[in-house]
Design an enzyme around this catalytic site. Structure first.
Site, mmCIF file in Angstrom:
data_model
loop_
_atom_site.group_PDB
_atom_site.id
_atom_site.type_symbol
_atom_site.label_atom_id
_atom_site.label_comp_id
_atom_site.label_asym_id
_atom_site.label_seq_id
_atom_site.Cartn_x
_atom_site.Cartn_y
_atom_site.Cartn_z
ATOM 1 N N ASP A 42 0.865 -1.184 0.000
ATOM 2 C CA ASP A 42 0.000 0.000 0.000
ATOM 3 C C ASP A 42 0.901 1.233 0.000
ATOM 4 O O ASP A 42 1.930 1.252 0.675
ATOM 5 C CB ASP A 42 -0.886 0.002 1.249
ATOM 6 C CG ASP A 42 -2.179 0.784 1.050
ATOM 7 O OD1 ASP A 42 -3.262 0.217 1.231
ATOM 8 O OD2 ASP A 42 -2.089 1.992 0.717
ATOM 9 N N GLY A 47 -5.049 4.648 2.284
ATOM 10 C CA GLY A 47 -5.017 3.577 3.287
ATOM 11 C C GLY A 47 -4.326 4.062 4.551
ATOM 12 O O GLY A 47 -3.804 5.174 4.604
ATOM 13 N N ASP A 67 4.249 1.744 -4.125
ATOM 14 C CA ASP A 67 3.191 2.015 -5.096
ATOM 15 C C ASP A 67 3.162 0.884 -6.117
ATOM 16 O O ASP A 67 4.187 0.579 -6.731
ATOM 17 C CB ASP A 67 3.503 3.354 -5.782
ATOM 18 C CG ASP A 67 2.323 3.875 -6.576
ATOM 19 O OD1 ASP A 67 1.578 3.047 -7.150
ATOM 20 O OD2 ASP A 67 2.144 5.104 -6.617
ATOM 21 N N LEU A 101 -6.372 -4.470 -5.303
ATOM 22 C CA LEU A 101 -7.442 -3.601 -4.787
ATOM 23 C C LEU A 101 -7.032 -2.131 -4.758
ATOM 24 O O LEU A 101 -7.855 -1.270 -4.449
ATOM 25 C CB LEU A 101 -7.841 -4.025 -3.362
ATOM 26 C CG LEU A 101 -8.766 -5.233 -3.215
ATOM 27 C CD1 LEU A 101 -7.997 -6.537 -3.379
ATOM 28 C CD2 LEU A 101 -9.460 -5.233 -1.862
ATOM 29 N N TYR A 173 -11.928 7.709 -12.429
ATOM 30 C CA TYR A 173 -12.155 6.416 -11.757
ATOM 31 C C TYR A 173 -12.829 5.426 -12.708
ATOM 32 O O TYR A 173 -12.374 4.298 -12.880
ATOM 33 C CB TYR A 173 -13.028 6.639 -10.526
ATOM 34 C CG TYR A 173 -13.224 5.421 -9.654
ATOM 35 C CD1 TYR A 173 -12.167 4.911 -8.893
ATOM 36 C CD2 TYR A 173 -14.457 4.784 -9.564
ATOM 37 C CE1 TYR A 173 -12.347 3.800 -8.074
ATOM 38 C CE2 TYR A 173 -14.644 3.677 -8.741
ATOM 39 C CZ TYR A 173 -13.588 3.192 -7.991
ATOM 40 O OH TYR A 173 -13.777 2.101 -7.173
ATOM 41 N N GLN A 190 -3.979 -13.084 -24.038
ATOM 42 C CA GLN A 190 -2.658 -13.092 -24.665
ATOM 43 C C GLN A 190 -1.670 -13.990 -23.931
ATOM 44 O O GLN A 190 -0.867 -14.667 -24.549
ATOM 45 C CB GLN A 190 -2.124 -11.655 -24.688
ATOM 46 C CG GLN A 190 -0.822 -11.462 -25.435
ATOM 47 C CD GLN A 190 -1.081 -11.208 -26.925
ATOM 48 O OE1 GLN A 190 -2.170 -10.787 -27.294
ATOM 49 N NE2 GLN A 190 -0.085 -11.485 -27.745
ATOM 50 N N THR A 203 -20.091 -0.518 -0.775
ATOM 51 C CA THR A 203 -19.769 -1.373 0.368
ATOM 52 C C THR A 203 -19.397 -0.489 1.554
ATOM 53 O O THR A 203 -18.789 0.570 1.367
ATOM 54 C CB THR A 203 -18.594 -2.308 -0.009
ATOM 55 O OG1 THR A 203 -19.008 -3.088 -1.137
ATOM 56 C CG2 THR A 203 -18.217 -3.242 1.124
#
Ligand code: UDP
Length: 346
Positions: A42, A47, A67, A101, A173, A190, A203
Site C-alpha cells: 500500500d 489507506g 506504489d 485492490l 475512476y 494473450q 460497500t
C-alpha cells in the site's frame, strides 16, 4: 519481469495491493484466517497502517509501503528476485494469488487524486498483471459498479456495457476501472493469466475513513454529532449497500472459483438516499435534521446489482441486511467521533 522469491512455508502466498485500505485490510484478515502468507502492499495515499496494525508481528503477514504502479518498487519492495528458497519451502517465485485492490475509491478521494486514481487502475493493474504472469498467480482485480456509469437499465447485469461520461469528473475512476478490466482480459487472452474480475457495488463497514466523503460515513458521523445530514439532490437517487463481511466472502469465493468474466458483487436491496438518511437518524437515535445540497455532476441515478451470476457461479449472496449492517457499524463510528472529540460525553 524476473521473479524468484523465497518462501517460508507451503502455505498459499498472496499479495494484496491496497491492503491497508478499508476493504483491502478486511481481505488481508480473511486470507490470514484461511492460512495464507500475506504480502500487503500500500502506498498509504488513502489507506492507513491503523487498519493492519493488529496483523503486524504475525509471521505470515508482511506490510510493504510502495506504489503498485512503480515497477522497481513492486519487485524490490516485495523482496522478489533476491533470495533462494530454503529447505522445505515452495518453488522460487511463487505468489499463488494477487488481489489488486489499490485505488482511491470514494468520489471525493478520486476527485482529489485524479492522476493517482488513473495510474492505480491503468499502470498499477498492468504491473500487477505482469507480476501474476511471471509468478503464474491467479489474479483478481476489484473493478466497480462505476463501469456502468449512470446506467440506463436497472438492475445492472454483467452483460450491460454501461453509460459512462468519458470526460466528466468521475471519469478518472470509471475509465481507470474500465481500462483495468480491459488489460486484465488482454492478459488472460494473450498470456493465459488466470483472472477474476469483481465489480464491487457500494460497500460499507468498519475501517472506512470518516472523512472519505461517502454517504454512510458522512451520514453516520453527522447523525452521531447531531449535525445536519447532507442529502445531495432531492435524495431520490438509489444505491444498494453491502456490508463488508458479505463483500469479503464474495471476493474470497470468486478468488477460488474458475469464473474469468466479470462478476457483480453487492447487496441488491435498493434504497433511495433520502430513505438512508432517515434510517441513519432512526438507528442512531439522533436529533439531526436533513438538508438538501446540490447533486454532484454525473451522480448515477440508480444503482442495483443483478447478482444472478454470483448466486449461480459462487453460491454467494449477502446475508447481512442494511439495517443490521448499519447497527453493527455504529459503534465503530461512535469510537471515531469520540476519538475526534474526547470531551464529548458518550
Ligand atoms: N451523497 C449524499 N450526501 C453525502 C454523500 C453522498 O447525498 O453526504 C449521495 C451521493 O450524491 C450519491 C450517493 O449518496 O448519490 C452515494 O454516494 P457515495 O459518495 O457514497 O458513492 P457513489 O455511490 O456515488 O460512488
Amino acid at each position: 519481469m524476473e521473479v524468484s522469491g523465497a518462501r517460508k512455508s507451503n502455505a498459499p502466498r498472496s499479495l494484496v495491493t491496497g491492503g491497508a485500505g478499508f476493504l483491502g485490510s478486511h481481505v488481508c484478515d480473511r486470507l490470514i484466517a484461511e492460512g495464507h502468507e500475506v504480502l500487503c502492499l500500500d502506498n498509504l495515499l488513502t489507506g492507513s497502517v491503523k487498519n493492519i496494525e493488529h496483523l503486524i508481528g504475525n509471521p505470515r503477514f508482511q506490510f510493504v509501503q510502495a506504489d503498485v504502479a512503480d515497477p522497481a518498487g513492486l519487485t524490490s519492495a516485495l523482496g522478489l528476485g533476491k533470495a533462494a528458497p530454503g529447505p522445505g519451502s515452495k518453488p522460487a517465485g511463487a505468489l499463488d494469488y494477487i488481489l489488486h485492490l489499490a485505488s482511491p475509491a470514494s468520489p471525493v478521494d478520486y476527485a482529489r487524486y485524479p492522476m493517482e486514481t488513473l495510474r492505480a487502475g491503468s499502470e498499477g493493474t498492468r504491473q500487477a498483471l505482469e507480476l501474476a504472469r511471471a509468478c503464474g498467480s491467479v489474479f483478481l482485480v476489484t473493478s466497480s459498479s462505476e463501469v456502468y456509469g449512470d446506467p440506463e437499465i436497472s438492475p445492472q447485469v454483467e452483460s450491460y456495457w454501461g453509460h459512462v461520461n468519458p470526460i466528466g469528473p468521475r471519469s478518472c475512476y470509471d475509465e481507470a476501472k474500465r481500462f483495468a478490466e480491459a488489460v486484465t482480459m488482454a492478459y488472460a487472452r494473450q498470456h493465459g493469466v488466470a483472472v477474476r474480475i469483481a465489480r464491487i457495488f457500494n460497500t460499507y463497514g468498519e475501517r472506512m475513513r470518516v472523512e472519505d466523503g461517502r454517504v454512510l460515513p458522512n451520514f453516520l458521523m453527522q447523525a452521531l454529532r447531531d449535525q445536519t445530514l447532507t442529502v445531495y439532490g432531492d435524495g431520490s437517487q438509489t444505491r444498494s449497500f453491502c456490508y463488508v463481511s458479505d463483500m469479503v466472502e464474495g471476493l474470497y469465493r470468486l478468488l477460488l472459483s474458475s469464473e474469468a468474466g466479470p462478476v457483480n458483487l453487492g447487496n441488491p436491496e435498493e434504497v433511495t438516499i433520502l430513505e438512508v438518511a432517515k434510517e441513519v437518524i432512526e438507528l442512531t437515535g439522533s436529533r439531526s435534521q436533513i438538508i438538501f445540497q446540490p447533486l454532484p455532476t454525473d451522480d448515477p441515478r440508480r444503482r442495483k446489482p443483478d447478482i444472478g451470476k454470483a448466486v449461480a457461479q459462487l453460491h454467494w449472496r449477502p446475508v447481512v441486511s442494511r439495517r443490521e449492517g448499519i447497527r453493527r457499524v455504529i459503534p465503530y463510528f461512535e469510537n471515531c467521533a469520540r476519538a475526534a472529540n474526547p470531551a464529548r460525553p458518550s
